[in-house]
Scaffold this active site. Structure first.
Site, PDB file in Angstrom:
ATOM      1  N   LEU A  47       0.824  -1.208   0.000  1.00 51.82           N
ATOM      2  CA  LEU A  47       0.000   0.000   0.000  1.00 51.82           C
ATOM      3  C   LEU A  47       0.857   1.257   0.000  1.00 51.82           C
ATOM      4  O   LEU A  47       1.963   1.271   0.536  1.00 51.82           O
ATOM      5  CB  LEU A  47      -0.942   0.008   1.203  1.00 51.82           C
ATOM      6  N   CYS A  48       0.332   2.299  -0.577  1.00 51.09           N
ATOM      7  CA  CYS A  48       1.042   3.579  -0.657  1.00 51.09           C
ATOM      8  C   CYS A  48       0.819   4.396   0.613  1.00 51.09           C
ATOM      9  O   CYS A  48       0.259   5.497   0.599  1.00 51.09           O
ATOM     10  CB  CYS A  48       0.587   4.358  -1.890  1.00 51.09           C
TER      11      CYS A  48
END
Length: 405
Positions: free
Chosen positions: A336-337
């Site tokens: 995930l960013c």
């Protein structure tokens, strides 16, 4: 030679041979025979009545194993109720908990045959009485109580903090049981600390609860027949070597039962019942050294295993394949960013490489249904059960198109 911690050899071999689907970036697997053995041991006592907190893991196979053991069910939503009833569990074996019970939900549970409720507020008590009168029933009710101690410890469940769970003794003391003839107020519910690992601390907390609860029952005007101590029995995520001794807990609870003078003591077990019998497997997609630290980037992270981001406690992890390499500390990151997507800094064999698989233990509770799979449109994890020495797919991994509209 090192291999997966807490992972039986036959299951480890099965997982190493497993070939998942094209979208399978991570999957859960549950060891059903081991779960059944554990549940049977929990029932080998006559001190407490056990309820299973469905929120920990509502998988059909898990519910069926719990039902076969004789343990009953704590459900906190209409969805959980539906799932349990679909497994042919009788409604009489269901306890309705949860802080957000509306009149409509209470009436629905009564219609479905549920007869035991934990009420969290004066409104809920009134609504239960109204629904019971309309349906010609007299359900059992436990008032949920919050207590405060001079030196309460902080905990995700609340401890001494203000929470939506129940009310204080002063707030409940204005209630008169005789004002609610359609409800059998028979007990009190108290549960404020989660994932406790010390028998001594648990016994101390339980012991401090007795006097104010017995006094409250007298003030409200009902015979205290049931004392529900909730759950809170923990599992050792940090591998400290600490943990609850079940036999000691039963001995302690026998004293609490006598001290309170109640006919029944209840416990609502979640993670203690199922956590050790679930595993999560995902791939290493990158390895790098950054600022002198070893990092692994994984195919999935808190989108499938959210708990580390909430509690700062990682799930124990091991390399799925065998290795004799020395251990080194690795920072584990998901895809995930966000910097929140970290599964911990944990020791793994130093020869780990891209394409290896990691297996996280103690993932039988608060895994799949506590995950956040929608962020960044990553895949929803697959789920398998392990029984009769084979994996059976319960739910295939699904791409984002499964839920995107």
């Amino acid at each position: 030679m090192t291999t997966s911690k807490l992972l039986p050899d036959d299951l480890s071999q099965t997982l190493r041979a497993h070939q998942g689907g094209s979208h399978e970036n991570g999957y859960f697997v549950y060891d059903i025979p081991a779960l059944k053995q554990h549940l049977a041991k929990l029932e080998q006592q006559d001190v407490v009545k056990l309820w299973y907190a469905v929120k920990a893991n509502p998988l059909s196979s898990v519910i069926q194993a719990v039902a076969d053991s004789g343990i009953q069910f704590d459900v906190a939503s209409k969805g959980e109720l539906t799932q349990v009833l679909l497994q042919n569990v009788e409604a009489e074996k269901i306890l309705n908990t949860g802080p957000a019970k509306s009149f409509q939900q209470i009436a629905y549970f009564l219609q479905q045959g549920v007869n035991t409720f934990v009420v969290e507020s004066y409104n809920q008590l009134q609504w239960l009485a109204q629904a019971a009168k309309e349906q010609g029933k007299q359900p059992d009710a436990l008032l949920r109580v919050q207590l405060r101690w001079p030196e309460g410890e902080k905990n995700p469940l609340g401890g001494n903090s203000l929470t939506p769970f129940g009310m204080g003794t002063e707030e409940w003391s204005g209630v008169r049981a005789n004002d609610f003839p359609s409800v059998n107020i028979c007990g009190l519910h108290i549960f404020q600390w989660g994932n406790m690992l010390s028998n001594r601390q648990m016994f101390s907390l339980w012991g401090q609860m007795v006097e104010p609860l017995v006094d409250l029952a007298e003030r409200v005007g009902f015979a205290l027949k049931v004392l529900d101590l909730g759950g809170g029995l923990g599992v050792d995520y940090l591998e400290t070597g600490q943990g609850i001794d079940w036999q000691q807990a039963m001995a302690d609870l026998a004293q609490i039962k006598q001290q309170a003078g109640v006919a029944e003591l209840w416990l609502e077990l979640g993670r203690y019942a199922v956590a050790p019998f679930g595993y999560y497997v995902t791939d290493v997609v990158d390895r790098k050294t950054n600022f002198g630290k070893e990092q692994l980037v994984l195919a999935a992270g808190i989108n499938h295993l959210l708990r580390p981001a909430i509690t700062d406690q990682p799930f124990p992890v091991s390399l799925l394949r065998q290795s004799s390499a020395p251990l080194a500390d690795f920072h584990l990151h998901g895809p995930l960013c966000t910097s929140m997507d970290k599964l911990g800094c944990l020791p793994l064999p130093d020869d780990i490489q891209v394409g290896d698989q990691l297996v996280f233990s103690l993932a039988g509770a608060y895994g799949f249904t506590e995950s956040m799979p929608l962020f960044l449109c990553h895949e929803v994890a697959a789920e398998y059960v392990y029984d009769n020495h084979q994996l059976t797919e319960v739910r295939a991994a699904q791409p984002a198109t499964w839920y995107m509209r």
